[in-house]
Design a protein around this motif. Structure first.
Motif, PDB file in Angstrom:
ATOM      1  N   ILE A  86       0.794  -1.150   0.138  1.00 36.50           N
ATOM      2  CA  ILE A  86      -0.016  -0.037  -0.169  1.00 36.50           C
ATOM      3  C   ILE A  86       0.932   1.198  -0.151  1.00 36.50           C
ATOM      4  O   ILE A  86       0.385   2.130  -0.652  1.00 36.50           O
ATOM      5  CB  ILE A  86      -1.001  -0.161   1.062  1.00 36.50           C
ATOM      6  CG1 ILE A  86      -2.087  -1.167   1.049  1.00 36.50           C
ATOM      7  CG2 ILE A  86      -1.427   1.275   1.326  1.00 36.50           C
ATOM      8  CD1 ILE A  86      -2.884  -1.220   2.011  1.00 36.50           C
ATOM      9  N   ALA A  87       1.995   1.199   0.821  1.00 32.82           N
ATOM     10  CA  ALA A  87       2.800   2.304   0.875  1.00 32.82           C
ATOM     11  C   ALA A  87       3.396   2.545  -0.706  1.00 32.82           C
ATOM     12  O   ALA A  87       3.590   3.805  -1.285  1.00 32.82           O
ATOM     13  CB  ALA A  87       3.772   2.296   1.903  1.00 32.82           C
ATOM     14  N   SER A  88       3.873   1.407  -1.255  1.00 29.39           N
ATOM     15  CA  SER A  88       4.309   1.487  -2.614  1.00 29.39           C
ATOM     16  C   SER A  88       3.456   2.063  -3.573  1.00 29.39           C
ATOM     17  O   SER A  88       3.715   2.818  -4.531  1.00 29.39           O
ATOM     18  CB  SER A  88       4.994   0.110  -3.271  1.00 29.39           C
ATOM     19  OG  SER A  88       5.417   0.128  -4.651  1.00 29.39           O
ATOM     20  N   ILE A  89       2.071   1.736  -3.467  1.00 29.59           N
ATOM     21  CA  ILE A  89       1.152   2.407  -4.573  1.00 29.59           C
ATOM     22  C   ILE A  89       0.968   3.955  -4.091  1.00 29.59           C
ATOM     23  O   ILE A  89       0.930   4.608  -4.913  1.00 29.59           O
ATOM     24  CB  ILE A  89      -0.027   1.606  -4.291  1.00 29.59           C
ATOM     25  CG1 ILE A  89      -0.061   0.080  -4.816  1.00 29.59           C
ATOM     26  CG2 ILE A  89      -1.421   2.265  -4.805  1.00 29.59           C
ATOM     27  CD1 ILE A  89      -1.194  -0.709  -4.610  1.00 29.59           C
ATOM     28  N   ILE A  90       0.990   4.279  -2.836  1.00 28.89           N
ATOM     29  CA  ILE A  90       0.849   5.523  -2.590  1.00 28.89           C
ATOM     30  C   ILE A  90       2.056   6.414  -2.731  1.00 28.89           C
ATOM     31  O   ILE A  90       2.109   7.323  -3.577  1.00 28.89           O
ATOM     32  CB  ILE A  90       0.588   5.702  -0.952  1.00 28.89           C
ATOM     33  CG1 ILE A  90      -0.761   5.195  -0.604  1.00 28.89           C
ATOM     34  CG2 ILE A  90       0.703   7.397  -0.546  1.00 28.89           C
ATOM     35  CD1 ILE A  90      -1.086   5.083   0.843  1.00 28.89           C
ATOM     36  N   ILE A  91       3.267   6.007  -2.727  1.00 27.41           N
ATOM     37  CA  ILE A  91       4.436   6.578  -3.190  1.00 27.41           C
ATOM     38  C   ILE A  91       4.642   6.450  -4.932  1.00 27.41           C
ATOM     39  O   ILE A  91       4.859   7.696  -5.167  1.00 27.41           O
ATOM     40  CB  ILE A  91       5.772   5.817  -2.582  1.00 27.41           C
ATOM     41  CG1 ILE A  91       5.700   6.075  -1.286  1.00 27.41           C
ATOM     42  CG2 ILE A  91       7.019   6.569  -3.308  1.00 27.41           C
ATOM     43  CD1 ILE A  91       6.772   5.293  -0.511  1.00 27.41           C
ATOM     44  N   GLY A  92       4.074   5.664  -5.349  1.00 27.83           N
ATOM     45  CA  GLY A  92       4.148   5.680  -6.804  1.00 27.83           C
ATOM     46  C   GLY A  92       3.157   6.501  -7.471  1.00 27.83           C
ATOM     47  O   GLY A  92       3.345   7.316  -8.340  1.00 27.83           O
ATOM     48  N   LEU A  93       1.839   6.797  -6.792  1.00 31.29           N
ATOM     49  CA  LEU A  93       0.884   7.687  -7.324  1.00 31.29           C
ATOM     50  C   LEU A  93       1.455   9.290  -7.081  1.00 31.29           C
ATOM     51  O   LEU A  93       0.974  10.083  -7.912  1.00 31.29           O
ATOM     52  CB  LEU A  93      -0.329   7.589  -6.781  1.00 31.29           C
ATOM     53  CG  LEU A  93      -1.106   6.201  -7.165  1.00 31.29           C
ATOM     54  CD1 LEU A  93      -2.466   6.137  -6.348  1.00 31.29           C
ATOM     55  CD2 LEU A  93      -1.642   6.449  -8.521  1.00 31.29           C
ATOM     56  N   LEU A  94       2.110   9.249  -5.924  1.00 31.34           N
ATOM     57  CA  LEU A  94       2.802  10.655  -5.715  1.00 31.34           C
ATOM     58  C   LEU A  94       3.532  11.071  -6.586  1.00 31.34           C
ATOM     59  O   LEU A  94       3.962  12.167  -7.212  1.00 31.34           O
ATOM     60  CB  LEU A  94       3.124  10.759  -4.199  1.00 31.34           C
ATOM     61  CG  LEU A  94       2.068  10.909  -2.896  1.00 31.34           C
ATOM     62  CD1 LEU A  94       3.062  10.751  -1.738  1.00 31.34           C
ATOM     63  CD2 LEU A  94       1.535  12.062  -3.162  1.00 31.34           C
ATOM     64  N   ILE A  95       4.489   9.870  -7.014  1.00 33.62           N
ATOM     65  CA  ILE A  95       5.756  10.411  -7.878  1.00 33.62           C
ATOM     66  C   ILE A  95       5.034  10.702  -9.101  1.00 33.62           C
ATOM     67  O   ILE A  95       5.559  11.617 -10.131  1.00 33.62           O
ATOM     68  CB  ILE A  95       6.811   9.276  -8.165  1.00 33.62           C
ATOM     69  CG1 ILE A  95       7.393   9.142  -6.827  1.00 33.62           C
ATOM     70  CG2 ILE A  95       7.553   9.262  -9.251  1.00 33.62           C
ATOM     71  CD1 ILE A  95       8.350   7.967  -6.672  1.00 33.62           C
ATOM     72  N   ILE A  96       3.989   9.855  -9.783  1.00 31.23           N
ATOM     73  CA  ILE A  96       3.437  10.136 -10.958  1.00 31.23           C
ATOM     74  C   ILE A  96       2.582  11.516 -11.084  1.00 31.23           C
ATOM     75  O   ILE A  96       2.635  12.374 -11.991  1.00 31.23           O
ATOM     76  CB  ILE A  96       2.141   8.977 -11.300  1.00 31.23           C
ATOM     77  CG1 ILE A  96       3.022   7.589 -11.793  1.00 31.23           C
ATOM     78  CG2 ILE A  96       1.242   9.472 -12.508  1.00 31.23           C
ATOM     79  CD1 ILE A  96       2.100   6.367 -11.724  1.00 31.23           C
ATOM     80  N   ALA A  97       2.198  11.812  -9.872  1.00 31.41           N
ATOM     81  CA  ALA A  97       1.203  13.196  -9.799  1.00 31.41           C
ATOM     82  C   ALA A  97       2.137  14.402  -9.857  1.00 31.41           C
ATOM     83  O   ALA A  97       2.193  15.231 -10.384  1.00 31.41           O
ATOM     84  CB  ALA A  97       0.391  13.309  -8.748  1.00 31.41           C
ATOM     85  N   ILE A  98       3.301  14.279  -9.074  1.00 39.48           N
ATOM     86  CA  ILE A  98       4.359  15.256  -8.983  1.00 39.48           C
ATOM     87  C   ILE A  98       5.115  15.364 -10.472  1.00 39.48           C
ATOM     88  O   ILE A  98       5.254  16.349 -11.003  1.00 39.48           O
ATOM     89  CB  ILE A  98       5.388  14.987  -7.980  1.00 39.48           C
ATOM     90  CG1 ILE A  98       4.975  15.064  -6.509  1.00 39.48           C
ATOM     91  CG2 ILE A  98       6.712  15.974  -8.175  1.00 39.48           C
ATOM     92  CD1 ILE A  98       5.758  14.684  -5.393  1.00 39.48           C
ATOM     93  N   THR A  99       5.315  14.321 -11.266  1.00 35.64           N
ATOM     94  CA  THR A  99       5.919  14.302 -12.390  1.00 35.64           C
ATOM     95  C   THR A  99       5.100  15.137 -13.507  1.00 35.64           C
ATOM     96  O   THR A  99       5.436  15.733 -14.438  1.00 35.64           O
ATOM     97  CB  THR A  99       6.167  12.839 -12.923  1.00 35.64           C
ATOM     98  OG1 THR A  99       7.134  12.313 -11.994  1.00 35.64           O
ATOM     99  CG2 THR A  99       6.969  12.923 -14.429  1.00 35.64           C
ATOM    100  N   CYS A 100       3.544  14.842 -13.381  1.00 30.70           N
ATOM    101  CA  CYS A 100       2.576  15.430 -14.306  1.00 30.70           C
ATOM    102  C   CYS A 100       2.626  16.801 -14.020  1.00 30.70           C
ATOM    103  O   CYS A 100       2.625  17.607 -14.831  1.00 30.70           O
ATOM    104  CB  CYS A 100       1.406  14.696 -14.217  1.00 30.70           C
ATOM    105  SG  CYS A 100       1.270  12.832 -14.878  1.00 30.70           S
ATOM    106  N   ILE A 101       2.775  17.425 -12.773  1.00 35.06           N
ATOM    107  CA  ILE A 101       2.507  18.620 -12.381  1.00 35.06           C
ATOM    108  C   ILE A 101       3.609  19.286 -12.979  1.00 35.06           C
ATOM    109  O   ILE A 101       3.629  20.322 -13.556  1.00 35.06           O
ATOM    110  CB  ILE A 101       2.461  18.874 -10.933  1.00 35.06           C
ATOM    111  CG1 ILE A 101       0.744  18.324 -10.280  1.00 35.06           C
ATOM    112  CG2 ILE A 101       2.576  20.292 -10.401  1.00 35.06           C
ATOM    113  CD1 ILE A 101       0.736  18.155  -9.071  1.00 35.06           C
TER     114      ILE A 101
END
Length: 109
Positions: A86-101
């Motif tokens: 679950i922590a890996s999914i959350i970290i992955g989603l944050l990395i994707i969101a920050i990269t898109c922003i």
């Protein structure tokens, strides 16, 4: 009664089968395996690589503990695999969101 006293095979046949083990009834079945292997494999596609490999290792360790009969250790390692996945999914989603922003805010039109 007189027949059982005369013939010992009648008494043994009444007591049950020779293959019947009365101690096998008292044993409860093992708890179900919850190693979260599929979730851990799914997290390997997230961009948080060191964390999702740890989830996969916990999941495999949980499965091997279950196979050895250590059900409490298997449950503990499976729960750790779930939390790390679950922590890996959350970290992955944050990395994707920050990269898109960052990508879309610094883009020149």
């Amino acid at each position: 009664m007189a027949l059982a006293a005369l013939n010992p095979q009648v008494k043994s046949s009444l007591s049950g089968s020779a293959f019947f083990d009365p101690t096998s009834i008292d044993q409860e079945p093992p708890p179900p395996l919850r190693s979260y292997l599929f979730l851990s494999i799914f997290t390997c596609f997230c961009p948080a690589y060191p964390v999702n490999v740890v989830a996969l290792v916990f999941s495999v360790m949980s499965r091997s503990s279950y196979d050895q009969g250590d059900y409490d250790g298997s449950r503990r390692l499976g729960r750790n695999a779930l939390y790390v996945a679950i922590a890996s999914i959350i970290i992955g989603l944050l990395i994707i969101a920050i990269t898109c922003i960052v990508h879309f805010t610094t883009m020149d039109f």
